[in-house]
Scaffold this motif. Sequence first.
Motif, mmCIF file in Angstrom:
data_model
loop_
_atom_site.group_PDB
_atom_site.id
_atom_site.type_symbol
_atom_site.label_atom_id
_atom_site.label_comp_id
_atom_site.label_asym_id
_atom_site.label_seq_id
_atom_site.Cartn_x
_atom_site.Cartn_y
_atom_site.Cartn_z
ATOM 1 N N PRO A 119 -1.527 6.199 0.383
ATOM 2 C CA PRO A 119 -0.895 6.554 -0.898
ATOM 3 C C PRO A 119 0.635 6.469 -0.862
ATOM 4 C CG PRO A 119 -1.997 8.476 0.072
ATOM 5 C CD PRO A 119 -2.334 7.293 0.907
ATOM 6 N N ILE A 120 1.228 6.700 0.295
ATOM 7 C CA ILE A 120 2.689 6.564 0.398
ATOM 8 C C ILE A 120 3.087 5.095 0.304
ATOM 9 C CG2 ILE A 120 4.692 6.921 1.919
ATOM 10 C CD1 ILE A 120 3.628 9.434 0.386
ATOM 11 N N ALA A 121 2.287 4.225 0.893
ATOM 12 C CA ALA A 121 2.550 2.783 0.757
ATOM 13 C C ALA A 121 2.500 2.387 -0.713
ATOM 14 C CB ALA A 121 1.547 1.983 1.577
ATOM 15 N N ASP A 122 1.506 2.892 -1.420
ATOM 16 C CA ASP A 122 1.395 2.606 -2.850
ATOM 17 C C ASP A 122 2.605 3.154 -3.610
ATOM 18 O OD1 ASP A 122 -0.004 1.665 -5.218
ATOM 19 O OD2 ASP A 122 -0.343 3.787 -5.657
ATOM 20 N N ALA A 123 3.010 4.366 -3.285
ATOM 21 C CA ALA A 123 4.185 4.954 -3.947
ATOM 22 C C ALA A 123 5.436 4.130 -3.673
ATOM 23 C CB ALA A 123 4.381 6.399 -3.490
ATOM 24 N N GLN A 124 5.539 3.609 -2.461
ATOM 25 C CA GLN A 124 6.727 2.806 -2.134
ATOM 26 C C GLN A 124 6.772 1.511 -2.927
ATOM 27 O OE1 GLN A 124 8.436 3.096 1.998
ATOM 28 N NE2 GLN A 124 6.276 3.609 2.398
ATOM 29 N N THR A 125 5.614 0.955 -3.243
ATOM 30 C CA THR A 125 5.640 -0.247 -4.091
ATOM 31 C C THR A 125 6.186 0.093 -5.477
ATOM 32 O OG1 THR A 125 3.364 0.032 -4.878
ATOM 33 C CG2 THR A 125 3.687 -1.320 -2.894
ATOM 34 N N GLN A 126 5.936 1.313 -5.930
ATOM 35 C CA GLN A 126 6.411 1.726 -7.252
ATOM 36 C C GLN A 126 7.912 1.962 -7.292
ATOM 37 O OE1 GLN A 126 3.950 4.873 -8.900
ATOM 38 N NE2 GLN A 126 2.175 4.058 -7.812
ATOM 39 N N VAL A 127 8.510 2.253 -6.128
ATOM 40 C CA VAL A 127 9.969 2.430 -6.081
ATOM 41 C C VAL A 127 10.640 1.204 -5.466
ATOM 42 C CG1 VAL A 127 9.937 4.958 -6.123
ATOM 43 C CG2 VAL A 127 9.867 3.762 -3.921
ATOM 44 N N ASP A 128 9.914 0.086 -5.482
ATOM 45 C CA ASP A 128 10.424 -1.217 -5.026
ATOM 46 C C ASP A 128 10.841 -1.250 -3.559
ATOM 47 O OD1 ASP A 128 9.986 -2.454 -7.494
ATOM 48 O OD2 ASP A 128 11.884 -1.711 -8.278
ATOM 49 N N ASN A 129 10.140 -0.522 -2.719
ATOM 50 C CA ASN A 129 10.377 -0.596 -1.276
ATOM 51 C C ASN A 129 9.193 -1.330 -0.657
ATOM 52 O OD1 ASN A 129 10.901 -0.311 1.424
ATOM 53 N ND2 ASN A 129 10.981 1.920 1.426
ATOM 54 N N LEU A 130 9.159 -2.641 -0.865
ATOM 55 C CA LEU A 130 8.025 -3.442 -0.403
ATOM 56 C C LEU A 130 7.961 -3.515 1.118
ATOM 57 C CD1 LEU A 130 7.996 -6.285 -3.061
ATOM 58 C CD2 LEU A 130 6.732 -4.141 -3.024
ATOM 59 N N ALA A 131 9.108 -3.521 1.785
ATOM 60 C CA ALA A 131 9.102 -3.555 3.251
ATOM 61 C C ALA A 131 8.484 -2.276 3.817
ATOM 62 C CB ALA A 131 10.517 -3.750 3.785
ATOM 63 N N GLY A 132 8.864 -1.139 3.266
ATOM 64 C CA GLY A 132 8.301 0.130 3.711
ATOM 65 C C GLY A 132 6.820 0.221 3.395
ATOM 66 N N ALA A 133 6.438 -0.263 2.221
ATOM 67 C CA ALA A 133 5.028 -0.234 1.821
ATOM 68 C C ALA A 133 4.193 -1.096 2.759
ATOM 69 C CB ALA A 133 4.879 -0.722 0.381
ATOM 70 N N THR A 134 4.707 -2.262 3.096
ATOM 71 C CA THR A 134 3.992 -3.159 4.003
ATOM 72 C C THR A 134 3.835 -2.525 5.370
ATOM 73 O OG1 THR A 134 4.830 -5.085 2.817
ATOM 74 C CG2 THR A 134 4.024 -5.454 5.055
ATOM 75 N N GLN A 135 4.901 -1.937 5.870
ATOM 76 C CA GLN A 135 4.847 -1.289 7.184
ATOM 77 C C GLN A 135 3.843 -0.144 7.202
ATOM 78 O OE1 GLN A 135 6.202 -2.146 10.104
ATOM 79 N NE2 GLN A 135 5.104 -0.447 11.017
ATOM 80 N N ASP A 136 3.857 0.692 6.169
ATOM 81 C CA ASP A 136 2.926 1.815 6.116
ATOM 82 C C ASP A 136 1.485 1.335 5.988
ATOM 83 O OD1 ASP A 136 4.876 3.712 6.462
ATOM 84 O OD2 ASP A 136 5.033 4.228 4.348
ATOM 85 N N ALA A 137 1.262 0.300 5.195
ATOM 86 C CA ALA A 137 -0.099 -0.235 5.050
ATOM 87 C C ALA A 137 -0.591 -0.805 6.376
ATOM 88 C CB ALA A 137 -0.124 -1.299 3.962
ATOM 89 N N ARG A 138 0.266 -1.504 7.084
ATOM 90 C CA ARG A 138 -0.119 -2.052 8.397
ATOM 91 C C ARG A 138 -0.408 -0.933 9.395
ATOM 92 N NH1 ARG A 138 4.122 -6.959 8.395
ATOM 93 N NH2 ARG A 138 2.758 -8.437 7.340
ATOM 94 N N THR A 139 0.416 0.099 9.369
ATOM 95 C CA THR A 139 0.196 1.233 10.271
ATOM 96 C C THR A 139 -1.139 1.906 9.951
ATOM 97 O OG1 THR A 139 2.578 1.581 10.489
ATOM 98 C CG2 THR A 139 1.145 3.405 11.127
ATOM 99 N N ALA A 140 -1.454 2.048 8.670
ATOM 100 C CA ALA A 140 -2.732 2.649 8.270
ATOM 101 C C ALA A 140 -3.895 1.812 8.779
ATOM 102 C CB ALA A 140 -2.797 2.786 6.749
ATOM 103 N N LEU A 141 -3.791 0.492 8.650
ATOM 104 C CA LEU A 141 -4.860 -0.379 9.147
ATOM 105 C C LEU A 141 -5.007 -0.276 10.662
ATOM 106 C CD1 LEU A 141 -4.304 -3.533 6.920
ATOM 107 C CD2 LEU A 141 -6.231 -1.931 6.848
ATOM 108 N N THR A 142 -3.884 -0.183 11.357
ATOM 109 C CA THR A 142 -3.929 -0.025 12.814
ATOM 110 C C THR A 142 -4.620 1.285 13.184
ATOM 111 O OG1 THR A 142 -1.906 -1.314 13.082
ATOM 112 C CG2 THR A 142 -2.519 0.138 14.905
ATOM 113 N N CYS A 143 -4.288 2.349 12.478
ATOM 114 C CA CYS A 143 -4.926 3.648 12.736
ATOM 115 C C CYS A 143 -6.426 3.568 12.481
ATOM 116 C CB CYS A 143 -4.320 4.740 11.852
ATOM 117 S SG CYS A 143 -2.619 5.158 12.225
ATOM 118 N N LEU A 144 -6.794 2.936 11.396
ATOM 119 C CA LEU A 144 -8.213 2.845 11.056
ATOM 120 C C LEU A 144 -8.981 1.970 12.049
ATOM 121 C CD1 LEU A 144 -7.907 2.589 7.184
ATOM 122 C CD2 LEU A 144 -8.772 4.528 8.507
#
Length: 117
Positions: free
Chosen positions: A82-107
């Motif tokens: 959800p933080i990755a999604d929120a970051q896309t809404q505040v135009d932080n695509l780099a942060g959103a991508t990093q958080d999404a990748r980290t989530a996938l790694t955790c999963l």
Amino acid sequence: MDEIDDLGERKAYEALFQKHNAQQRRKTALAFLGKYPQSWFLSQAYEIAAKASIDLGDTKSAVEFGRESLKLLPENPLLLVPIADAQTQVDNLAGATQDARTALTCLDRFLPPPVFS
């Protein structure tokens, strides 16, 4: 919760999970953070504040609270997504991508039950 010796802190922590309204959840989380800044449960309180902020449409605060929670518990895919999604809404695509990748790694670290293919 049995590990919380301070009765006041225990009650405040329990209150975090009893509020259904997003505004009340965030207010309760902020009160907990202010009153118990040395608690072992800060990550959970920040997470509740972040998710309540998302529900309130306050994505900037959601990202800020989420970051604080992730500093304490970085391997939390249920918050990273959800933080990755929120970051896309505040135009932080780099942060959103990093958080999404980290989530996938955790999963990926969790193996599926052996009864499922």
